[in-house]
Design a protein around this motif. Structure first.
Motif, short mmCIF file in Angstrom:
data_model
loop_
_atom_site.label_atom_id
_atom_site.label_comp_id
_atom_site.label_asym_id
_atom_site.label_seq_id
_atom_site.Cartn_x
_atom_site.Cartn_y
_atom_site.Cartn_z
N SER A 14 0.83 -1.21 0.00
CA SER A 14 0.00 0.00 0.00
C SER A 14 0.86 1.26 0.00
N ASN A 15 1.94 1.25 0.75
CA ASN A 15 2.77 2.45 0.89
C ASN A 15 3.64 2.74 -0.33
N ALA A 16 3.79 1.80 -1.24
CA ALA A 16 4.62 2.01 -2.43
C ALA A 16 4.02 3.12 -3.30
N ASN A 17 4.90 3.84 -3.99
CA ASN A 17 4.50 4.93 -4.87
C ASN A 17 4.47 4.42 -6.31
N ALA A 18 3.29 4.28 -6.89
CA ALA A 18 3.20 3.75 -8.25
C ALA A 18 1.86 4.14 -8.86
N ILE A 104 5.46 14.57 -4.70
CA ILE A 104 5.79 14.71 -6.11
C ILE A 104 7.22 14.22 -6.32
N ARG A 105 7.41 13.33 -7.28
CA ARG A 105 8.77 12.89 -7.61
C ARG A 105 9.35 13.88 -8.60
N ASN A 106 10.36 14.64 -8.13
CA ASN A 106 10.91 15.69 -8.99
C ASN A 106 11.89 15.12 -10.02
N LYS A 107 12.46 15.99 -10.82
CA LYS A 107 13.30 15.55 -11.93
C LYS A 107 14.57 14.85 -11.45
N ALA A 108 14.96 15.07 -10.20
CA ALA A 108 16.13 14.40 -9.63
C ALA A 108 15.77 13.08 -8.95
N GLY A 109 14.48 12.71 -8.95
CA GLY A 109 14.04 11.48 -8.30
C GLY A 109 13.75 11.62 -6.82
N LYS A 110 13.75 12.85 -6.32
CA LYS A 110 13.48 13.10 -4.91
C LYS A 110 11.99 13.36 -4.71
N PRO A 161 5.46 12.90 -11.82
CA PRO A 161 4.32 12.17 -11.26
C PRO A 161 4.02 12.59 -9.83
N ILE A 162 2.75 12.47 -9.46
CA ILE A 162 2.27 12.90 -8.14
C ILE A 162 1.52 11.74 -7.50
#
Length: 360
Positions: A14-18, A104-110, A161-162
């Protein structure tokens, strides 16, 4: 798999971001779970194929399906004040979005925390207090004060992605989970438990689990997996919307702690009726609780698999309250009953029974 392990797996899943198109984090988590139980491959769309290690390659094939993606959002543009204009990914309604905590996963992957901004009531007109803005007029605030700050310091721009940001909890006393993205992480977890239950056991058919991508935006991955696997029979492990909090008892067809839902119809799918009845009869024989439903909305991967080559297909649904919202409830005992029913079918099915589904 022990109950404690299943509960932790469900929380981790559930906690995974996808969200659709960005399933990588969950695909890695899932493949790590099944690599000791199955031969695993991943295609360029991030569909995962997990073939039971005891498969022989010369028998009929049962495809199990669950999808890896969840609903979310995507950055469309950055406004002059630094707030983010976004679009929904998957089936959202505007009522469920304001005030949602996101990352939000930014362009650096953070991952950057944010919130779907709402105007304080102190500044609202009476009309604003009694209405909800359209999604196109909503914004996500990450703490920035200008477009340049969001673009350069936060490194957020078009295409980022958000994800909904809610931590999954499990109540040991009630057996209830509370969290996000149960659709369809609980179905995916069911496939892991099924493979674990079948470990080192002989079955009459080969078993291939497919973790399909991009279900929430058109069942896209399932078309690909069905084309590759070419199943003779299919079981779809889907998390399905519960109606027990807003329908009268006589009409409610899916509720917590009532067992899996066997779907007789939705807007995309009508199952093979003989296979459906066989599953119900077997559940009765094994004393596995279940409900049946006729839906006037929704759709799921069973439609794509069934359309692709006509393999008899049913949907075993794990009930979830408030699906496609940031906050969901689901019961462990419904998850367990879904696993038990799928395993019962796999252990019981024969060529003769499969052939009977095709007679008229």
């Amino acid at each position: 798999m022990k109950k404690k392990q299943e509960i932790q797996m469900l929380k981790d899943f559930s906690n995974a971001n996808a969200i659709s198109g960005f399933e990588g984090e969950f695909v890695k988590l899932f493949t790590d779970k099944v690599k000791k139980l199955a031969d695993v491959t991943v295609d360029g769309m991030l569909n995962v194929y997990a073939a039971k290690k005891e498969n022989t390659g010369n028998r009929p094939v049962i495809q199990l399906d669950a999808h890896s993606d969840a609903v979310g959002f995507m950055t469309q543009a950055v406004r002059p004040n630094g707030a983010i204009k976004f679009v929904p990914v998957g089936g959202w309604v505007k009522y469920n979005i304001p005030g949602t905590k996101v990352k939000i996963r930014n362009k650096a992957g953070k991952y950057i925390p944010g919130v779907v901004a709402t105007k304080p009531p102190h500044f609202m007109t009476k009309a604003e207090q009694e209405s909800i803005p359209e999604i196109k007029d909503m914004s996500i605030d990450v703490g920035s004060s200008s477009r340049e700050e969001t673009l350069n310091d936060y490194q957020i721009d078009t295409g980022c992605p958000i994800f909904v940001d809610v931590d999954c909890q499990y109540n040991e006393d009630t057996g209830i989970f509370f969290g996000k993205d149960f659709d369809d992480r609980f179905g995916a977890a069911a496939m892991v438990s099924i493979l674990d239950n079948l470990k080192d056991k002989k079955t009459n058919f080969d078993v291939v689990c497919a973790l399909s991508s991009q279900e929430e935006v058109g069942l896209r991955g399932a078309y690909v997996t069905a084309r590759k696997i070419k199943p003779d029979l299919a079981l779809v492990l889907e998390s399905c919307p519960a109606d027990d909090t807003f329908e009268p008892d006589w009409l409610s067809q899916t509720g917590l702690k009532r067992g899996p839902m066997l779907r007789d119809m939705d807007t995309t799918f009508i199952p093979n009726p003989k296979f459906q009845q066989y599953a119900c009869d077997l559940a009765d024989k094994k004393h596995i609780p279940y409900t049946r439903s006729v839906r006037t909305g929704g759709g799921q991967d069973g439609a794509a698999i069934y359309y692709e080559n006509g393999a008899p297909t049913i949907v075993i649904g794990i009930p979830v309250r408030y699906e496609h919202s940031p906050y969901c409830f689901s019961a462990y005992q419904d998850f367990k009953a879904s696993v038990d029913l799928a395993c019962a079918i796999i252990n019981d099915i024969t060529q003769e029974k499969l052939d009977s589904f095709k007679r008229f």
